[in-house]
Scaffold this active site. Structure first.
Site, PDB file in Angstrom:
ATOM      1  N   ASP A  92       0.861  -1.172   0.000  1.00  0.00           N
ATOM      2  CA  ASP A  92       0.000   0.000   0.000  1.00  0.00           C
ATOM      3  C   ASP A  92       0.904   1.231   0.000  1.00  0.00           C
ATOM      4  OD1 ASP A  92      -1.872   1.945   0.368  1.00  0.00           O
ATOM      5  OD2 ASP A  92      -2.697   1.147   2.222  1.00  0.00           O
ATOM      6  N   GLY A  95      -1.157   5.970   1.634  1.00  0.00           N
ATOM      7  CA  GLY A  95      -2.201   6.988   1.586  1.00  0.00           C
ATOM      8  C   GLY A  95      -3.206   6.856   2.709  1.00  0.00           C
ATOM      9  N   PHE A  96      -3.617   5.622   3.007  1.00  0.00           N
ATOM     10  CA  PHE A  96      -4.602   5.435   4.075  1.00  0.00           C
ATOM     11  C   PHE A  96      -4.006   5.789   5.431  1.00  0.00           C
ATOM     12  CE2 PHE A  96      -6.752   2.951   7.353  1.00  0.00           C
ATOM     13  CZ  PHE A  96      -8.061   3.335   7.142  1.00  0.00           C
ATOM     14  N   ASP A 146      -2.765   8.240  -2.865  1.00  0.00           N
ATOM     15  CA  ASP A 146      -4.091   8.836  -3.010  1.00  0.00           C
ATOM     16  C   ASP A 146      -4.501   9.455  -1.685  1.00  0.00           C
ATOM     17  OD1 ASP A 146      -4.318   6.459  -1.617  1.00  0.00           O
ATOM     18  OD2 ASP A 146      -6.316   5.999  -2.385  1.00  0.00           O
ATOM     19  N   GLN A 194     -11.127   6.374  -6.442  1.00  0.00           N
ATOM     20  CA  GLN A 194     -11.711   7.021  -5.273  1.00  0.00           C
ATOM     21  C   GLN A 194     -13.039   7.676  -5.680  1.00  0.00           C
ATOM     22  OE1 GLN A 194     -11.049   6.911  -2.146  1.00  0.00           O
ATOM     23  NE2 GLN A 194      -8.949   6.136  -1.983  1.00  0.00           N
ATOM     24  N   GLY A 221     -11.084   3.738  -0.581  1.00  0.00           N
ATOM     25  CA  GLY A 221     -12.009   4.667   0.044  1.00  0.00           C
ATOM     26  C   GLY A 221     -13.332   4.062   0.444  1.00  0.00           C
ATOM     27  N   ASP A 271      -7.969  -7.424   1.052  1.00  0.00           N
ATOM     28  CA  ASP A 271      -7.110  -7.505   2.233  1.00  0.00           C
ATOM     29  C   ASP A 271      -7.810  -6.840   3.395  1.00  0.00           C
ATOM     30  OD1 ASP A 271      -5.458  -4.717   3.110  1.00  0.00           O
ATOM     31  OD2 ASP A 271      -6.476  -4.670   1.174  1.00  0.00           O
TER      32      ASP A 271
END
Length: 376
Positions: A92, A95-96, A146, A194, A221, A271
């Site tokens: 990943d 971004g999260f 993102d 997104q 998202g 995931d």
């Protein structure tokens, strides 16, 4: 990376395929255990491979960048050699994680400024920079940087956020195409759709992503505060646009029911930290329902955890013993629960694949949703 679509269910959009990477093949639909720091918590690589039968695991760019750092990972020869995992890895972009650090980060056109949760030091993630970091990590599948807006965002914020994400995506895509891997094998790059819960924004994003022509695409998202029905609606809208000949990755989802619903709507990869995180807190998922191992009802239940379970721990240990371990705060409880839950998740998606190929996925899925929703 190559993707071969083998079967599509006659009564839904569920699919079965094979992803081929330089570190091996992945049979889809697939669940990917989360190894944020390069380690799936409480589980050895040998258990992941041979008992849980994981085909791909995740790492996280944000966490690996901060610790141990890309210099250490490069000296090791990449994350595969560093953590002794010779199958595919997806990372990943971070971004999260930056999204979750809302109190200590600022989003600008150039990128995301944030402070480390470890020592408070200042850092900047740019779309180009996270590609470079993931080149150093050496993941088989890299993700675009993102912004992940909350599921409760209003339309104006979601639209502004999507604009930034799409501009970042173009920059990251250009950087990916202008660079090469460091360790002699191919890496691929997934854009992320997104748009929060707004159909027109999701459509705009999915079209932009599709036009890039990447080897695979992700849906981000979701499962961030919106109702489940909205999540399923957004998946349907997006998958009508994303190309059928490319794998579709739904990020950070979710419960066994979420996974079955996503597969029915054409998702190939998923995931979530839920099987390991919830397992460490005593929640075990089974094909018959959900067990809270701290409940007193298990105190003198000497039957196996699950007599028809996919993992060796299911028949080796009794419910009473595992409850004792949790109540006593023994570390073995965390290991048993993590192995059990991950093996169940991998069993679930493998059974889904079998039923897609056999042609009876829809009827099987309806029965399984009822079973896995029960509290035992």
């Amino acid at each position: 990376m190559d993707f071969q679509l083998l079967h599509t269910d006659a009564n839904s959009n569920a699919r079965a395929g094979i992803i081929t990477t330089d570190h091996g093949q992945i049979e889809t639909p697939i669940f990917m255990p989360v190894g944020t720091l390069g380690s799936v918590k409480a589980v050895h690589a040998t258990e992941l491979k041979h008992d849980i039968k994981a085909q791909i695991i995740l790492g996280n760019t944000y966490h690996l960048y901060l610790r141990p750092g890309t210099d250490i990972i490069e000296k090791a020869g990449g994350l595969h050699k560093f953590n002794s995992w010779d199958k595919p890895i997806l990372t990943d972009s971070g971004g999260f994680q930056v999204f979750s650090l809302s109190s200590i980060r600022k989003l600008k056109e150039e990128g995301a400024y944030f402070r480390s949760h470890i020592d408070g030091s200042k850092h900047l993630f740019t779309p180009e920079g996270v590609v470079d970091i993931q080149r150093s990590i050496g993941s088989d599948i890299m993700m675009a940087l993102d912004e992940c807006p909350p599921g409760t965002s209003d339309y104006d914020y979601a639209k502004k956020s999507l604009g930034l994400t799409l501009r970042w995506l173009k920059r990251g895509w250009d950087r990916y195409n202008a660079t090469e891997g460091k360790y002699g094998y191919r890496q691929t790059f997934f854009p992320i759709v997104q748009g929060c819960v707004y159909p027109d924004l999701r459509i705009e994003s999915a079209k932009f992503v599709t036009d890039l022509g990447a080897d695979g695409n992700a849906i981000g998202g979701l499962a961030v505060g919106e109702p489940a029905e909205k999540m399923y609606e957004m998946i349907e809208i997006v998958n009508e646009i994303l190309p059928a000949d490319k794998p579709r990755y739904l990020m950070g989802v979710g419960t066994p029911v979420n996974i079955l619903e996503a597969i029915e709507r054409g998702v190939d990869m998923m995931d979530c930290v839920m099987p390991t995180r919830n397992g460490r807190n005593g929640m075990l998922f089974t094909r018959h329902g959900i067990m809270n191992m701290r409940n007193k009802k298990w105190a003198d239940d000497f039957s196996p955890l699950q007599d028809d379970g996919p993992s060796y721990v299911d028949t080796l240990y009794s419910k009473a013993y595992v409850r004792h371990l949790f109540i006593s705060q023994e570390l073995l409880a965390l290991q048993i629960a993590s192995i059990h839950n991950l093996a169940f998740y991998l069993w679930l998606v493998n059974e889904a694949r079998k039923h897609i190929i056999a042609g009876d996925f829809s009827s099987w899925k309806a029965e399984m949703v009822e079973n896995v929703s029960r509290r035992l």
